[in-house]
Design a protein around this motif. Structure first.
Motif: not given
Length: 233
Positions: A115-119, A191-196, A199-201
């Motif tokens: 997973l990178g910046k695009t994803e 909303d836990w998506h922002k934490e996800a 974490a990707v970043h």
């Protein structure tokens, strides 16, 4: 497909003749999307012929798709030939929830190196759209975007084992959760998506696992159990 009667909308597919394989794949995509967005109502039966008519195809590809989905426990074929989403029970719910907590954090961690910046940008776009659907009370939109968000992560793992298992689980619980959201709404979802996304970043595998697990527990877990309590007080 209508939210109310479990019928696929005729516009979901073209009625033009197509090669059998192409038609079957389109039927499968239409029925899977209907399951994932909760357009099938748990316990409400439909007919193969009725589904075929709604999709503008012959019964043969519909029968093949239904048999495959029945093998994944997403649908069940009754003795009279009608098709329905299995009723949700407390033991079945608990097992699906447990399986999600075992598989999805692991799958997310496997995906992280790919997973990178695009994803990450795509995840943010999906989450922004998801927030808008929550704000407007668009339950079907929420379900579609929630699935898209999770699988934007999971598909990056390119897993030949865990990914199909996870897809099967989503097909099994989505119709039930659509019913729950219709009763209690989506405004209480955490909303836990922002934490996800963070974490990707940060390339933080532990944080990503934690965010996915919390999203499952506080989303499906809390609201799903509330729905079961309402059915079986």
């Amino acid at each position: 497909m209508s939210d109310r009667d479990g019928e696929l909308h005729p516009a979901a597919m073209s009625a033009d003749p197509r090669p059998r394989t192409s038609t079957r794949l389109q039927v499968e995509q239409a029925v899977r999307t209907a399951l994932l967005t909760g357009r099938f109502i748990p316990g409400k039966a439909v007919t193969l012929r009725g589904l075929a008519k709604d999709l503008g195809v012959s019964p043969m590809p519909v029968r093949e798709v239904i048999q495959r989905l029945a093998a994944e426990n997403a649908l069940e074929i009754r003795l009279n030939g009608r098709v329905q989403v299995p009723e949700m029970t407390a033991p079945r719910f608990s097992e699906i929830l447990k399986a999600r907590l075992l598989l999805e954090p692991e799958l997310a961690e496997m995906a992280l190196p790919k997973l990178g910046k695009t994803e990450a940008s795509r995840l943010k776009e999906l989450d922004d759209a998801l927030d808008a659907s929550l704000g407007s009370g668009d339950t079907e939109g929420y379900m579609f975007l929630n699935h898209a968000f999770h699988f934007e992560i999971y598909k990056a793992a390119r897993s030949q084992i865990l990914l199909p298992l996870t897809e099967s689980l989503w097909l099994q619980f989505a119709p039930y959760m659509r019913t729950v959201y219709g009763r209690v709404g989506t405004s209480s979802l955490v909303d836990w998506h922002k934490e996800a996304i963070k974490a990707v970043h940060d390339r933080d595998a532990g944080a990503l696992r934690g965010a996915i697990a919390a999203d499952i527990t506080e989303g499906m877990g809390m609201l799903g159990r509330r729905g079961l309590e309402a059915i079986n007080p």
